[in-house]
Structures are given as structure tokens and as C-alpha cells.
Write a protein that holds these residues in place. Structure first.
Motif, PDB file in Angstrom:
ATOM      1  N   SER A 188     -56.617 -24.562  21.513  1.00  0.00           N
ATOM      2  CA  SER A 188     -56.132 -25.902  21.814  1.00  0.00           C
ATOM      3  C   SER A 188     -54.830 -25.840  22.596  1.00  0.00           C
ATOM      4  O   SER A 188     -54.620 -26.594  23.546  1.00  0.00           O
ATOM      5  CB  SER A 188     -55.939 -26.662  20.499  1.00  0.00           C
ATOM      6  N   CYS A 189     -53.971 -24.906  22.193  1.00  0.00           N
ATOM      7  CA  CYS A 189     -52.707 -24.746  22.924  1.00  0.00           C
ATOM      8  C   CYS A 189     -52.990 -24.311  24.351  1.00  0.00           C
ATOM      9  O   CYS A 189     -52.403 -24.836  25.296  1.00  0.00           O
ATOM     10  CB  CYS A 189     -51.844 -23.696  22.241  1.00  0.00           C
ATOM     11  N   GLU A 190     -53.908 -23.349  24.504  1.00  0.00           N
ATOM     12  CA  GLU A 190     -54.225 -22.870  25.852  1.00  0.00           C
ATOM     13  C   GLU A 190     -54.754 -24.009  26.722  1.00  0.00           C
ATOM     14  O   GLU A 190     -54.431 -24.106  27.895  1.00  0.00           O
ATOM     15  CB  GLU A 190     -55.263 -21.736  25.786  1.00  0.00           C
ATOM     16  N   SER A 191     -55.535 -24.907  26.104  1.00  0.00           N
ATOM     17  CA  SER A 191     -56.124 -25.988  26.900  1.00  0.00           C
ATOM     18  C   SER A 191     -55.089 -27.047  27.261  1.00  0.00           C
ATOM     19  O   SER A 191     -55.330 -27.878  28.122  1.00  0.00           O
ATOM     20  CB  SER A 191     -57.287 -26.633  26.153  1.00  0.00           C
ATOM     21  N   SER A 192     -53.929 -27.022  26.590  1.00  0.00           N
ATOM     22  CA  SER A 192     -52.922 -28.053  26.879  1.00  0.00           C
ATOM     23  C   SER A 192     -52.107 -27.712  28.124  1.00  0.00           C
ATOM     24  O   SER A 192     -51.360 -28.539  28.630  1.00  0.00           O
ATOM     25  CB  SER A 192     -51.984 -28.246  25.695  1.00  0.00           C
ATOM     26  N   GLN A 193     -52.230 -26.492  28.612  1.00  0.00           N
ATOM     27  CA  GLN A 193     -51.610 -26.033  29.865  1.00  0.00           C
ATOM     28  C   GLN A 193     -50.106 -26.229  29.920  1.00  0.00           C
ATOM     29  O   GLN A 193     -49.507 -26.229  30.970  1.00  0.00           O
ATOM     30  CB  GLN A 193     -52.239 -26.749  31.067  1.00  0.00           C
ATOM     31  N   GLY A 194     -49.504 -26.445  28.817  1.00  0.00           N
ATOM     32  CA  GLY A 194     -48.048 -26.545  28.813  1.00  0.00           C
ATOM     33  C   GLY A 194     -47.528 -25.685  27.683  1.00  0.00           C
ATOM     34  O   GLY A 194     -48.288 -24.918  27.098  1.00  0.00           O
ATOM     35  N   ASP A 195     -46.264 -25.797  27.404  1.00  0.00           N
ATOM     36  CA  ASP A 195     -45.737 -25.084  26.245  1.00  0.00           C
ATOM     37  C   ASP A 195     -46.352 -25.692  25.009  1.00  0.00           C
ATOM     38  O   ASP A 195     -46.431 -26.900  24.881  1.00  0.00           O
ATOM     39  CB  ASP A 195     -44.217 -25.277  26.171  1.00  0.00           C
ATOM     40  N   CYS A 196     -46.793 -24.883  24.156  1.00  0.00           N
ATOM     41  CA  CYS A 196     -47.412 -25.435  22.957  1.00  0.00           C
ATOM     42  C   CYS A 196     -47.065 -24.541  21.784  1.00  0.00           C
ATOM     43  O   CYS A 196     -47.361 -23.357  21.790  1.00  0.00           O
ATOM     44  CB  CYS A 196     -48.920 -25.511  23.150  1.00  0.00           C
ATOM     45  N   GLU A 197     -46.385 -25.104  20.834  1.00  0.00           N
ATOM     46  CA  GLU A 197     -46.023 -24.301  19.670  1.00  0.00           C
ATOM     47  C   GLU A 197     -46.667 -24.860  18.422  1.00  0.00           C
ATOM     48  O   GLU A 197     -46.140 -24.747  17.323  1.00  0.00           O
ATOM     49  CB  GLU A 197     -44.503 -24.266  19.523  1.00  0.00           C
ATOM     50  N   THR A 198     -47.805 -25.495  18.626  1.00  0.00           N
ATOM     51  CA  THR A 198     -48.462 -26.145  17.500  1.00  0.00           C
ATOM     52  C   THR A 198     -48.771 -25.189  16.368  1.00  0.00           C
ATOM     53  O   THR A 198     -49.260 -24.090  16.590  1.00  0.00           O
ATOM     54  CB  THR A 198     -49.798 -26.749  17.973  1.00  0.00           C
ATOM     55  N   GLU A 199     -48.480 -25.627  15.162  1.00  0.00           N
ATOM     56  CA  GLU A 199     -49.001 -24.944  13.983  1.00  0.00           C
ATOM     57  C   GLU A 199     -49.816 -25.986  13.237  1.00  0.00           C
ATOM     58  O   GLU A 199     -49.264 -26.935  12.683  1.00  0.00           O
ATOM     59  CB  GLU A 199     -47.863 -24.427  13.105  1.00  0.00           C
ATOM     60  N   ILE A 200     -51.117 -25.827  13.256  1.00  0.00           N
ATOM     61  CA  ILE A 200     -51.986 -26.817  12.612  1.00  0.00           C
ATOM     62  C   ILE A 200     -51.765 -26.760  11.105  1.00  0.00           C
ATOM     63  O   ILE A 200     -51.924 -25.704  10.497  1.00  0.00           O
ATOM     64  CB  ILE A 200     -53.470 -26.529  12.951  1.00  0.00           C
ATOM     65  N   PRO A 201     -51.398 -27.879  10.473  1.00  0.00           N
ATOM     66  CA  PRO A 201     -51.190 -27.838   9.026  1.00  0.00           C
ATOM     67  C   PRO A 201     -52.512 -27.646   8.276  1.00  0.00           C
ATOM     68  O   PRO A 201     -53.540 -28.180   8.688  1.00  0.00           O
ATOM     69  CB  PRO A 201     -50.603 -29.218   8.694  1.00  0.00           C
TER      70      PRO A 201
END
Ligand code: UTP
Length: 627
Positions: A188-201
Motif C-alpha cells: 500500500s505504501c509503495e502504491s502511494s508513490q510518496g513518503d509513507c510511514e504507515t503502520e497498520i494498527p
């Protein structure tokens, strides 16, 4: 003693409580001076609720005083953990027990019809479109696993999430789930094409029966690669048992200072999430979806990306995952119910209620298959995707209470007494029952082989399941993973032969090649397709374990066992002819105590005769090509 009584009277008057309130409970009266103002309040509440019998066998002051304190601690817990408190529990119980005694049908006045939803076919354009939409959306999701159940039907001596989903790699359900969420997070982060530091809870609802073992399993495995802060355990409390139709709370037969309790069901997850404050935290941090799932479905994450894509595209407030269902099959059907007074809801109707309801409302054939060969009412698999905003609004409105039910076993037709104590229960999937008609409630039907293979039944009970119905055992759960992986590889062009039929633990199952992969290898159809090239084939007796993200199958001919491990930044092309004696499947007798329980439960084990196992632990491009 006189001063004690005096101070009690003072306490009572400060609380505005009439000193005679204990007249119906003389043993409580004698012990009143031991109690704090909070405890006196709780005692008064119990007497107001006609629960004076709870004190009937209390000892004189000076005897068991600690246990009397413990009693109030328990009452306080039961009071605070139930939406709107214990008084509400007793009130609801009286209404539901009266309805049950009167034989009232909860669906009286409702007419069933088929709701609208999305039916997907694995691998077609529509499916691919929804999968990609779902992957994008996943970084705005939180996952919730309900894992507080006792698993009495399975009878495993540990927690169900610690059981191997399959024994080729020995990956347990919890590890599979965590690795699947992490794979989604990364994609999902890769598909957002921007910086993404998501940690899915990731929330796990536990209970007293499962909490410490779940926590130990996570700790001793470094949370299977998740950040510990990403994982939140919420423990559900049990609820008070009821002795009769007046909802008299049951005294624990082992301890006169305890109220007997039993599990309240997985519906608790909604009030726990709400009262924990997590839902608001998630909303404030920009999350949009909450996905609920259960403890032993090794296929689920194959269906999650597309189902989430459906939620996002169709803007469903509630999306229930479903599978095609044969008429009268023992799973609930997703049904639209419309009342003559205008009320309407889309809800799971249990299979034993659906047939009579249809017959009573102008469908003389009841629950029957339609031209597709399946019931038009899709089979509910109890995996829900809720949109967070409307979810919070709804729980705020209802005080987070979920519609409950009671299922007393009566001693006789007079329905005046029970064989054993009962309690109120609630189910996660009953959440939509209180939604307004404007709520967008839909479903997503996936192929059963792709989405659903729970492990619920012990070997003896599974063997008694009528032919053609699913076993829902450890045997069928594991074999379903191999079948799904084989069918998926077939779909992307790998030659995989038809399965053979074999009997394990008295259950006849299809045995496909034992193919497994890490979730990050095969998160979606498109990702799998991109990693399979040329002409590959895998024989029926083969075992293949793909433990790496960038492993490419290219003109591979496998007849034996092949296990490949590769770190994320090692790309490995695997091809050529791999032949060896492989791993054979051997029967294990479910009563043979010399075998480990996890093998007895499934009725087979591998005899690991020969294999090719390769490890790639350095970054770079590699080729494993046998001539
Ligand atoms: P099951 O239907 O599998 O029930 O629950 P169970 O209680 O685990 O097993 P049996 O009926 O005793 O054999 C479906 C899901 O709901 C969870 C289970 O852990 C499983 O994931 N559950 C069930 C809870 O979290 N809490 C409960 O009180 C009951």
C-alpha cells in the motif's frame, strides 16, 4: 460494633441511601460496615435489581472478609464492562428471557429478499481492478482479530491462533495474519508513490481464556516482525450467568462469593473498540476502514485486497465477505429484511431461521438453490469491513451496545427453569441490526476455495459431517491452502495436475501439491502473475515453499520438494528440472498420543525423504536453474 453500625449509617445517609435498603438481605446488613461507599452503592444496585439472593450464604463479619471484597471487585468489573452497566444487563435479560419463553420469533413481520452486493471471480479484470483499489486503500485500514473464543469444538489444548495453518512451513495462524498485514502495508505504501510511514494498527481481542497465551506467543516471536506498538490486545470480559426467567444472577457453584460468568460472544469487539478510544484515535489519524476477522481462516487474506477495494469503490458502510452457499448449508445467509412498518436491514440470518422465514413469507420451497446451483442468499463468513466514520457515529448513538440473544436450555415444556445457567450473548455480525435504512450495507462474494476454510471442528466431529458439507477441521483447513495456491498458480499458467482423493482422520479430502508462499510473495493476483514466467509445471506429489518476495518461477519443472528462502532484496530466478524423492504424506491416527497434538488434529504428517533447499541471504540477482 456499635460504632461500626453508626459509621455505616453515616455513610448511607451521605450517599442518600435509606438504611433499610438491606432488609431483604440480612447477611448483607451484618457485613455492611465492612464496605466502602462504592461497595455500598453496588450492593444497593444489586438489591434494586432483586439480586439479594447473592448474599444469602454470606458468613458473619470477620469470616471470608477478603472474599467479600473480591465479590464487589467482580461486580464492579461486570458493571463497568457492559454497555450502560449491570442494571441494563439484567433489564435486557428479562426482556429476552420473556421473549424466549413466549417463543417470539425475532423476524416476525419481516419479509426476506436478496440484498445487492458484488460477486467477484478470481483473476478477471473486475477482480484485478478491485484488488488494486484495495491495496491502495489498505494504508487507511486497521485490522481487528477476534480471538477470545474457547474453541471447545476443536478441543485443542492451546490457543487456536498458535496452530499451524499448514505444516509444510509450520506457519501458525497469527504469524500468517501478521505477515499478511505487513505485506499489505508495504504494498500500500509503495502504491502511494510518496513518503509513507504507515503502520497498520492490529488489534487482537482476547479473553481470560486466551489473553496470556496470545501475549506470550507474540512476545516470544518478536511480534512476528510487527512493531510491538502496532499490536494492541483488548481483553473482553465475561458476563454474568442467569439462573431463571427473572434474570437472577447465578452464584458460582465453586465459590459463594463469586457470580458465575460465561463468554458474551464476539459481538463484544464493538463496545471494546469504542470504549478503548481507539476508534477516535484512528479517525483522527486519517484511517477510514476497520476490518474484522476470525482466528483460523488460512485463506482470508487472499480475499481481503479485493473486498477492501469493493468497500472503497462502492462506498459501503458495511461490507460482509461471503461465499456461494448451497441452500440449507449450515452457514448464515446474508439477507435483506423488510418489515411491514417500513424498517429494513441487511443482516446475517442463521440457516435454520432462513428456511422457515422464507416459507412463512410466500416462498413454498423455502431456502432453495436458484439457476446458479446455489442459494441466492450468499453465505456469511463473518469477516466484515466497516467504514470508520459511520461506525463511530452508530456506536455513539447506541452506546456501543449490540443486539443480544439468549439461548436457555429449558428443563421442560413449561419453560420455567433451565437445565443449567444461561447468559446473554452477542455476535459481531449483528452490528448492522441497529443501522438506519440509509446505511450502505453490502456484501462481496468470493469463490469459497479462495476465501474460507476455518478450523473449528475436532477430528471425530468432522468425520461425522454429512458428505458434501465442509469439514471445517485442521485437515480440511490445511488442504484448502494447498488447493487455493494450486488453483491460483494454474490460473497464472502453471501446469498443476488434478488432485487425488485421500482420507485423513476419516475425512476424504482433495490433495493438491503442497504449495505455500509468503504473503509478500503472493499478495494479489497481479503480483503472482508477474512472478510466474514461461512454462512451469508442478507434479501432484510435490512440495514447494516460496519464502521470499522476489522469487521468480521461470520454466520450472518440479517433481519433488523445493524450498527457497531469499531476503527481500535478493531476486532469484528458479527454473529447470528439480526432481527428488520429496516429502510423502503419512497418516497419523488422531488417537495416537505418541504424535504431537497438532499432527493428530489433522491426521497426517510429512515424511521428509529428500528435498532441495536453497537460501539467498545476500542482496543481488541469482539464478537457481537445474539443467
Ligand atoms: P467460533 O464460532 O469459532 O467460536 O468463534 P469459539 O468460541 O472460538 O469456538 P467454540 O464455539 O467454543 O468451538 C468465531 C470467532 O470469534 C471469536 C473466536 O476466537 C473466533 O475467532 N470469539 C468467539 C471471541 O473472540 N469471543 C467470544 O466470546 C467467542
Amino acid at each position: 460494633m456499635a460504632s461500626d453500625v453508626g459509621s455505616t449509617t453515616d455513610k448511607l445517609s451521605q450517599l442518600g441511601i435509606n438504611g433499610n435498603f438491606t432488609s431483604s438481605a440480612p447477611n448483607l446488613q451484618k457485613n455492611l460496615h465492612l464496605l466502602s461507599p462504592e461497595e455500598i452503592e453496588l450492593a444497593k444496585m444489586l438489591l434494586d435489581l432483586a439480586q439479594g439472593h447473592l448474599f444469602e450464604n454470606w458468613a458473619e463479619p470477620g469470616v471470608d472478609d477478603d472474599q467479600k471484597k473480591g465479590f464487589f471487585e467482580q461486580v464492579a468489573r461486570l458493571h463497568s464492562s457492559y454497555p450502560n452497566g449491570l442494571a441494563s444487563y439484567v433489564k435486557n435479560a428479562r426482556v429476552l428471557l420473556a421473549d424466549s419463553k413466549a417463543g417470539k420469533n425475532p423476524y416476525d413481520g419481516f419479509t426476506p429478499s436478496v440484498p445487492s452486493g458484488e460477486t467477484l471471480t478470481f483473476g478477471d479484470d473486475n477482480f484485478i481492478k478491485f484488488e488494486e483499489a484495495g491495496v491502495k486503500e489498505a494504508r487507511r485500514a486497521a485490522f481487528v482479530l477476534v480471538a477470545g473464543g474457547l474453541g471447545e469444538r476443536l478441543g485443542y489444548n492451546g490457543i487456536k491462533v498458535a496452530l499451524p495453518a499448514e505444516t509444510t512451513t509450520g506457519t501458525c495462524f497469527l504469524k500468517l495474519y501478521i505477515e499478511s498485514i505487513l505485506a499489505l502495508q508495504q504494498a500500500s505504501c509503495e502504491s502511494s508513490q510518496g513518503d509513507c510511514e504507515t503502520e497498520i494498527p492490529f488489534v487482537i481481542m482476547t479473553s481470560d481464556d486466551t489473553h496470556s497465551l496470545t501475549s506470550e506467543l507474540l512476545e516470544s516471536n518478536s511480534y512476528f516482525g510487527m512493531q510491538p506498538s502496532q499490536v494492541i490486545l483488548l481483553k473482553q470480559e465475561k458476563v454474568a450467568c442467569l439462573d431463571d426467567n427473572d434474570a437472577r444472577l447465578a452464584v458460582d457453584p465453586q465459590n459463594k462469593y463469586r457470580i458465575q460468568t460465561k463468554p458474551h460472544g464476539h459481538g463484544d469487539v464493538h463496545s471494546l473498540l469504542y470504549s478503548s478510544g481507539l476508534l477516535h484515535v484512528w479517525r483522527d489519524s486519517g484511517l477510514k476502514w476497520v476490518l474484522f476477522f476470525q482466528d483460523t481462516n488460512g485463506l482470508l487474506f487472499k480475499a481481503i485486497p479485493a473486498a477492501l477495494g469493493v468497500s472503497a469503490t462502492k462506498e459501503y458502510h458495511v461490507n460482509s465477505l461471503a461465499v456461494p452457499r448451497k441452500a440449507k448449508e449450515a452457514i448464515g445467509g446474508i439477507t435483506r429484511l423488510t418489515h411491514s412498518d417500513g424498517r429494513t436491514m441487511v443482516i446475517n440470518v442463521e440457516y435454520n431461521q432462513l428456511d422457515p422465514l422464507l416459507r412463512a413469507t410466500g416462498h413454498p420451497d423455502g431456502d432453495a438453490n436458484c439457476e446458479t446451483g446455489y442459494s441466492p442468499f450468499p453465505g456469511n463468513i463473518n469477516q466484515l469491513i466497516l467504514e470508520l466514520g459511520p461506525y463511530i457515529e452508530q456506536l455513539t448513538e447506541t452506546g456501543s451496545a449490540i443486539k443480544e440473544f439468549v439461548n436457555p436450555k429449558y428443563k421442560d415444556a413449561s419453560k420455567t427453569s433451565f437445565k443449567s445457567s444461561t447468559r446473554l450473548e452477542c455476535m459481531m455480525q449483528d452490528y448492522p441490526k441497529t443501522l438506519p435504512p440509509s446505511a450502505r450495507v453490502g456484501f462481496t462474494v468470493m469463490d469459497g476455495w479462495l476465501a474460507y476454510a476455518p478450523v473449528k471442528n475436532n477430528p471425530e466431529d468432522a468425520a461425522k459431517v454429512p458428505k458434501g458439507n465442509p469439514y471445517h477441521s485442521a485437515t480440511s483447513g490445511e488442504m484448502a491452502i494447498y488447493r487455493a495456491n494450486s488453483l491460483i498458480l494454474k490460473k497464472v499458467g502453471v501446469q498443476v495436475p488434478e488432485p487425488v482423493l485421500q482420507v485423513f482422520n476419516g475425512q476424504e479430502v482433495e490433495v493438491w501439491p503442497r504449495i505455500t508462499w509468503k504473503p509478500k510473495w503472493g499478495l494479489t493476483y497481479s503480483r503472482i502473475k508477474s512472478k510466474v514466467r514461461g512454462n512451469s509445471s508442478i507434479s501432484q506429489s510435490s512440495t514447494l515453499a516460496i519464502n521470499g518476495q522476489r522469487i521468480i518461477l521461470e520454466d520450472l519443472s518440479l517433481d519433488g520438494t523445493l524450498i527457497i528462502h531469499a531476503i527481500d532484496n535478493a531476486e532469484v530466478k528458479v527454473g529447470g528440472s528439480v526432481q527428488n524423492k520429496g516429502w510423502t504424506l503419512e497418516n497419523v491416527d488422531c488417537k495416537d498420543n505418541s504424535e504431537p497434538e497438532v499432527l493428530r488434529l489433522r491426521g497426517f504428517k510429512f515424511n521428509k525423504i529428500e528435498q532441495l533447499e536453497e537460501k539467498y541471504s545476500e542482496p543481488g540477482n541469482f539464478s537457481l536453474k537445474k539443467p
